[in-house]
Design a protein around this motif. Structure first.
Motif, PDB file in Angstrom:
ATOM      1  N   ILE A   1     -10.301  -5.160  -4.451  1.00  0.00           N
ATOM      2  CA  ILE A   1     -10.164  -5.264  -3.003  1.00  0.00           C
ATOM      3  C   ILE A   1     -10.585  -3.935  -2.396  1.00  0.00           C
ATOM      4  CG2 ILE A   1      -8.597  -5.685  -1.068  1.00  0.00           C
ATOM      5  CD1 ILE A   1      -8.924  -8.109  -2.868  1.00  0.00           C
ATOM      6  N   SER A   2     -11.430  -4.001  -1.375  1.00  0.00           N
ATOM      7  CA  SER A   2     -11.888  -2.804  -0.677  1.00  0.00           C
ATOM      8  C   SER A   2     -11.668  -2.999   0.817  1.00  0.00           C
ATOM      9  CB  SER A   2     -13.369  -2.556  -0.939  1.00  0.00           C
ATOM     10  OG  SER A   2     -13.628  -2.449  -2.311  1.00  0.00           O
ATOM     11  N   TYR A   3     -11.583  -1.876   1.531  1.00  0.00           N
ATOM     12  CA  TYR A   3     -11.457  -1.950   2.986  1.00  0.00           C
ATOM     13  C   TYR A   3     -12.340  -0.895   3.632  1.00  0.00           C
ATOM     14  CZ  TYR A   3      -8.317   2.094   2.777  1.00  0.00           C
ATOM     15  OH  TYR A   3      -7.779   3.338   2.562  1.00  0.00           O
ATOM     16  N   SER A   4     -12.687  -1.155   4.875  1.00  0.00           N
ATOM     17  CA  SER A   4     -13.531  -0.250   5.644  1.00  0.00           C
ATOM     18  C   SER A   4     -12.938  -0.086   7.029  1.00  0.00           C
ATOM     19  CB  SER A   4     -14.961  -0.818   5.763  1.00  0.00           C
ATOM     20  OG  SER A   4     -15.743  -0.031   6.622  1.00  0.00           O
ATOM     21  N   THR A   5     -12.952   1.143   7.520  1.00  0.00           N
ATOM     22  CA  THR A   5     -12.480   1.401   8.886  1.00  0.00           C
ATOM     23  C   THR A   5     -13.632   1.839   9.786  1.00  0.00           C
ATOM     24  OG1 THR A   5     -11.868   3.654   8.265  1.00  0.00           O
ATOM     25  CG2 THR A   5     -10.120   1.981   8.177  1.00  0.00           C
ATOM     26  N   ASP A   6     -14.866   1.713   9.271  1.00  0.00           N
ATOM     27  CA  ASP A   6     -16.040   2.106  10.062  1.00  0.00           C
ATOM     28  C   ASP A   6     -17.080   0.992  10.144  1.00  0.00           C
ATOM     29  OD1 ASP A   6     -17.108   2.133   7.528  1.00  0.00           O
ATOM     30  OD2 ASP A   6     -17.487   4.297   7.482  1.00  0.00           O
ATOM     31  N   GLY A   7     -16.580  -0.251  10.241  1.00  0.00           N
ATOM     32  CA  GLY A   7     -17.475  -1.384  10.414  1.00  0.00           C
ATOM     33  C   GLY A   7     -18.275  -1.770   9.181  1.00  0.00           C
TER      34      GLY A   7
ATOM     35  N   VAL B   1      -4.177  -2.836  -5.910  1.00  0.00           N
ATOM     36  CA  VAL B   1      -3.537  -4.149  -5.962  1.00  0.00           C
ATOM     37  C   VAL B   1      -2.379  -4.050  -6.944  1.00  0.00           C
ATOM     38  CG1 VAL B   1      -3.824  -6.591  -6.490  1.00  0.00           C
ATOM     39  CG2 VAL B   1      -5.735  -5.302  -5.513  1.00  0.00           C
ATOM     40  N   ALA B   2      -1.172  -4.377  -6.495  1.00  0.00           N
ATOM     41  CA  ALA B   2       0.014  -4.335  -7.351  1.00  0.00           C
ATOM     42  C   ALA B   2       0.901  -5.521  -7.030  1.00  0.00           C
ATOM     43  CB  ALA B   2       0.774  -3.031  -7.150  1.00  0.00           C
TER      44      ALA B   2
ATOM     45  N   GLN C   1      -2.114  -2.493  -0.452  1.00  0.00           N
ATOM     46  CA  GLN C   1      -1.679  -1.548   0.580  1.00  0.00           C
ATOM     47  C   GLN C   1      -2.908  -0.863   1.149  1.00  0.00           C
ATOM     48  OE1 GLN C   1       1.268   1.307  -0.539  1.00  0.00           O
ATOM     49  NE2 GLN C   1       1.071   2.427   1.359  1.00  0.00           N
ATOM     50  N   ILE C   2      -3.029  -0.901   2.484  1.00  0.00           N
ATOM     51  CA  ILE C   2      -4.166  -0.302   3.174  1.00  0.00           C
ATOM     52  C   ILE C   2      -3.635   0.705   4.188  1.00  0.00           C
ATOM     53  CG2 ILE C   2      -6.092  -0.744   4.742  1.00  0.00           C
ATOM     54  CD1 ILE C   2      -6.297  -3.513   3.423  1.00  0.00           C
ATOM     55  N   ASP C   3      -4.162   1.910   4.132  1.00  0.00           N
ATOM     56  CA  ASP C   3      -3.802   2.931   5.102  1.00  0.00           C
ATOM     57  C   ASP C   3      -4.714   2.807   6.312  1.00  0.00           C
ATOM     58  OD1 ASP C   3      -1.854   4.056   3.405  1.00  0.00           O
ATOM     59  OD2 ASP C   3      -3.400   5.196   2.360  1.00  0.00           O
TER      60      ASP C   3
END
Length: 59
Positions: free
Chosen positions: A3-9, A18-19, A24-26
């Motif tokens: 799982i990955s996330y982006s805060t810049d589009g 992942v647990a 958990q995403i900051d």
């Protein structure tokens, strides 16, 4: 599963830990949004990538 996330589009992606089936995403930036990406691969080499751009806004 990754799982990955982006805060810049979606310009850059950060790996989210992942647990126990949870991620958990900051949320670093207020007034923006978070995009999510899931990459899953099975034992036969089949792979799926699902991306949700601007999945939710940050406050």
């Amino acid at each position: 599963m990754k799982i990955s996330y982006s805060t810049d589009g979606g310009a850059t992606w950060k790996k989210a830990p992942v647990a126990a089936g949870a991620v958990q995403i900051d949320n670093l930036r207020t007034g923006g949004s978070v995009s999510l990406r899931a990459e899953i691969k099975d034992g036969y080499g089949n792979k799926v990538v699902q991306t949700i751009t601007d999945a939710y806004p940050t406050r």
